[in-house]
Design an enzyme around this catalytic site. Sequence first.
Site, PDB file in Angstrom:
ATOM      1  N   THR A 154     -19.437  -3.343  -1.794  1.00  0.00           N
ATOM      2  CA  THR A 154     -19.077  -3.429  -0.413  1.00  0.00           C
ATOM      3  C   THR A 154     -20.355  -3.328   0.414  1.00  0.00           C
ATOM      4  O   THR A 154     -21.337  -2.431  -0.297  1.00  0.00           O
ATOM      5  CB  THR A 154     -18.310  -2.058   0.328  1.00  0.00           C
ATOM      6  OG1 THR A 154     -18.801  -0.954  -0.028  1.00  0.00           O
ATOM      7  CG2 THR A 154     -16.963  -2.468  -0.431  1.00  0.00           C
ATOM      8  N   HIS A 155     -20.960  -4.249   1.356  1.00  0.00           N
ATOM      9  CA  HIS A 155     -22.065  -4.247   1.960  1.00  0.00           C
ATOM     10  C   HIS A 155     -23.097  -4.505   0.805  1.00  0.00           C
ATOM     11  O   HIS A 155     -24.347  -3.887   1.220  1.00  0.00           O
ATOM     12  CB  HIS A 155     -22.308  -2.927   2.628  1.00  0.00           C
ATOM     13  CG  HIS A 155     -21.263  -2.144   3.452  1.00  0.00           C
ATOM     14  ND1 HIS A 155     -21.014  -2.472   4.881  1.00  0.00           N
ATOM     15  CD2 HIS A 155     -20.371  -1.170   3.131  1.00  0.00           C
ATOM     16  CE1 HIS A 155     -19.907  -1.668   5.131  1.00  0.00           C
ATOM     17  NE2 HIS A 155     -19.693  -1.165   4.085  1.00  0.00           N
ATOM     18  N   SER A 276     -38.615 -26.466 -12.129  1.00  0.00           N
ATOM     19  CA  SER A 276     -39.499 -26.411 -10.873  1.00  0.00           C
ATOM     20  C   SER A 276     -40.425 -27.115 -11.132  1.00  0.00           C
ATOM     21  O   SER A 276     -41.066 -27.343 -12.562  1.00  0.00           O
ATOM     22  CB  SER A 276     -40.140 -24.923 -10.513  1.00  0.00           C
ATOM     23  OG  SER A 276     -41.331 -25.255  -9.806  1.00  0.00           O
ATOM     24  N   LYS A 282     -38.993 -21.470 -14.369  1.00  0.00           N
ATOM     25  CA  LYS A 282     -38.130 -21.511 -13.309  1.00  0.00           C
ATOM     26  C   LYS A 282     -36.901 -22.118 -13.874  1.00  0.00           C
ATOM     27  O   LYS A 282     -37.011 -23.168 -14.639  1.00  0.00           O
ATOM     28  CB  LYS A 282     -38.504 -21.754 -12.110  1.00  0.00           C
ATOM     29  CG  LYS A 282     -39.316 -20.978 -11.453  1.00  0.00           C
ATOM     30  CD  LYS A 282     -38.528 -20.302 -10.288  1.00  0.00           C
ATOM     31  CE  LYS A 282     -38.863 -20.697  -8.937  1.00  0.00           C
ATOM     32  NZ  LYS A 282     -38.274 -20.126  -7.946  1.00  0.00           N
ATOM     33  N   ASN A 284     -33.500 -23.072 -11.831  1.00  0.00           N
ATOM     34  CA  ASN A 284     -33.109 -22.971 -10.590  1.00  0.00           C
ATOM     35  C   ASN A 284     -31.669 -23.348 -10.392  1.00  0.00           C
ATOM     36  O   ASN A 284     -31.140 -24.196 -11.015  1.00  0.00           O
ATOM     37  CB  ASN A 284     -33.795 -23.711  -9.391  1.00  0.00           C
ATOM     38  CG  ASN A 284     -35.143 -23.367  -9.442  1.00  0.00           C
ATOM     39  OD1 ASN A 284     -35.496 -22.100  -9.607  1.00  0.00           O
ATOM     40  ND2 ASN A 284     -35.991 -24.167  -9.371  1.00  0.00           N
ATOM     41  N   GLU A 289     -26.736 -23.879  -4.968  1.00  0.00           N
ATOM     42  CA  GLU A 289     -27.226 -24.007  -3.543  1.00  0.00           C
ATOM     43  C   GLU A 289     -26.921 -25.020  -2.732  1.00  0.00           C
ATOM     44  O   GLU A 289     -26.607 -25.129  -1.501  1.00  0.00           O
ATOM     45  CB  GLU A 289     -28.959 -23.929  -3.774  1.00  0.00           C
ATOM     46  CG  GLU A 289     -29.542 -22.760  -4.075  1.00  0.00           C
ATOM     47  CD  GLU A 289     -31.002 -22.564  -4.635  1.00  0.00           C
ATOM     48  OE1 GLU A 289     -31.625 -23.620  -4.458  1.00  0.00           O
ATOM     49  OE2 GLU A 289     -31.292 -21.529  -5.305  1.00  0.00           O
ATOM     50  N   TYR A 316      -3.820 -44.899  22.422  1.00  0.00           N
ATOM     51  CA  TYR A 316      -4.866 -45.250  21.679  1.00  0.00           C
ATOM     52  C   TYR A 316      -6.211 -45.395  22.656  1.00  0.00           C
ATOM     53  O   TYR A 316      -6.154 -46.062  23.742  1.00  0.00           O
ATOM     54  CB  TYR A 316      -4.940 -46.416  20.813  1.00  0.00           C
ATOM     55  CG  TYR A 316      -6.129 -46.869  19.905  1.00  0.00           C
ATOM     56  CD1 TYR A 316      -6.321 -46.217  18.841  1.00  0.00           C
ATOM     57  CD2 TYR A 316      -6.999 -47.580  20.463  1.00  0.00           C
ATOM     58  CE1 TYR A 316      -7.441 -46.634  18.118  1.00  0.00           C
ATOM     59  CE2 TYR A 316      -8.241 -47.862  19.993  1.00  0.00           C
ATOM     60  CZ  TYR A 316      -8.384 -47.572  18.600  1.00  0.00           C
ATOM     61  OH  TYR A 316      -9.492 -47.831  18.027  1.00  0.00           O
ATOM     62  N   GLN A 321     -11.931 -44.511  16.655  1.00  0.00           N
ATOM     63  CA  GLN A 321     -12.597 -45.074  15.634  1.00  0.00           C
ATOM     64  C   GLN A 321     -13.828 -44.025  15.134  1.00  0.00           C
ATOM     65  O   GLN A 321     -13.958 -44.219  13.813  1.00  0.00           O
ATOM     66  CB  GLN A 321     -13.116 -46.316  16.021  1.00  0.00           C
ATOM     67  CG  GLN A 321     -13.861 -47.072  14.963  1.00  0.00           C
ATOM     68  CD  GLN A 321     -14.382 -48.353  15.474  1.00  0.00           C
ATOM     69  OE1 GLN A 321     -13.417 -49.355  15.630  1.00  0.00           O
ATOM     70  NE2 GLN A 321     -15.726 -48.654  15.627  1.00  0.00           N
TER      71      GLN A 321
HETATM   72  N1  ARG Z   1     -11.385 -50.111  14.135  1.00  0.00           N
HETATM   73  C1  ARG Z   1     -10.427 -49.547  14.995  1.00  0.00           C
HETATM   74  C2  ARG Z   1     -10.217 -47.928  14.759  1.00  0.00           C
HETATM   75  O1  ARG Z   1     -10.623 -47.586  13.792  1.00  0.00           O
HETATM   76  C3  ARG Z   1      -8.976 -50.251  14.817  1.00  0.00           C
HETATM   77  C4  ARG Z   1      -8.022 -50.131  15.758  1.00  0.00           C
HETATM   78  C5  ARG Z   1      -8.514 -51.245  17.032  1.00  0.00           C
HETATM   79  N2  ARG Z   1      -7.643 -51.234  18.036  1.00  0.00           N
HETATM   80  C6  ARG Z   1      -8.036 -51.686  19.372  1.00  0.00           C
HETATM   81  N3  ARG Z   1      -7.081 -51.849  20.100  1.00  0.00           N
HETATM   82  N4  ARG Z   1      -9.217 -52.099  19.480  1.00  0.00           N
HETATM   83  O2  ARG Z   1      -9.670 -47.225  15.514  1.00  0.00           O
END
Ligand code: ARG
Length: 458
Positions: A154-155, A276, A282, A284, A289, A316, A321
């Site tokens: 611990t610690h 190294s 060494k 590593n 890491e 949307y 995207q």
């Molecule tokens: N490449 C777009 C995305 O990844 C696809 C959908 C496009 N829709 C639109 N209304 N432009 O979201």
Amino acid sequence: MKLWGGRFTKDTNELVDQFNASISFDQRFWKEDIEGSIAHVTMLGRQGILSEDEKDQIIAGLTGIMQDIDSGKLVISDENEDIHSFIEATLISRIGEPGKKLHTGRSRNDQVALDMKLYTRNEIKELDERLLHLLHTINNIMKDNVETYMPGFTHLQKAQPVTLAHHMGAYFEMFKRDRSRLADTFKRMNTCPLGSGALAGTTYPLDREYTAELLSFDCATNNSMDSVSDRDYLVELLGDMSLIMMHLSRFSEEIILWNSNEYGFVEIDDAYSTGSSIMPQKKNPDIAELVRGKTGRVYGALMSLLTTLKGIPLAYNKDMQEDKEMTFDAIDTVKGCIALFDGMLETISFNNDNMEASAKNGFTNATDAADYLVNHGVAFRDAHGIVGQLVLYCVDKGIALDDMTIEEYKAISPVFEEDIYEAIAMKTCVEKRNTKGAPGPASMMSIIEENETYLKNN
Ligand code: ARG
């Protein structure tokens, strides 16, 4: 080819095309895009929205495209805006008129929502398999090391003796929870957005439950606006993966410490170490890491997506995207890290003698010496003080509690008798700790058995 353009009178600026395009990264789910289209068209055929013949021609065309991309005969051209446009354009160029009906009752908004879900579902399965393999590796180490004593910390100060099996068991629990988190994410995301259209469904008599069934979803989604703009499951997955990385990173940190000259608890196999360019002596722990280091980019992807999503109004918007590149990078990173870490762990050698010696040299049995006094009628607080004096005495003389003579013990407290040595022996200290979850061999064995059942059934 563009899927739109009818209402435009001039070409888009070239830089706009580049800025807007996603094909360089969304081509990754070309297969899922075709699978989704085949399911969509199958449903359109069954509903009489397409004729049998049209449906068959489209499916044959899509299947041909799938085979040709797979074999390398058809190369995805990045002249298209996105993978959806590429596949549709290729279909139309191959089969003509019927190809133009593929997109009936569908928008790219529900299409991309579907593709990303299909892709993610497969990746969750893949991540899960890798975690399962890692759990096997860990449990194998546990089985072999129920009596390998080492200091528990611990610690980062030596605290009480544990065993290597016990220490490994802690990571078993972490990765087991990671698997259950992935399963939760999967369960919640497994609803089909297809048929939600741009945002408000469609006027065609689609059978959305049928499409959902064809694509092995639990059901169709309930709200078309949510369907096209829900990216919660990606945030959840990035959260799940951040925790996996956090666990791998902590484990890596321990391996790095244990592999140092100062600890000497483990030796990383040559196949998983690097050298190294200047210091010939060494070896590593680069893999550990790098795993520790790569944790940052996975956390970064989580923060990035959360930030992208925070101000987006329904439904949307193109911001969405941005869900892809960093999610893909995070998935690749985590899959790679699990596999590499697992390989390193499978081949590592443990230096049991050094571990045990380290536990002995660090007064990890001091609590047991105090417990000895308590069992002989001394109040715990007084016992704590007496053992403190013993430790001070030992530090001064550069010895361990086990090395003091009985006279030296008695000089500090007459309660001590010959059986003190037995009471503070490493084996005794560990063996007495047999409550559930403790390092004692009996309790460890029952956990290992539970692990084996879990690994068999999952
Ligand atoms: N490449 C777009 C995305 O990844 C696809 C959908 C496009 N829709 C639109 N209304 N432009 O979201």
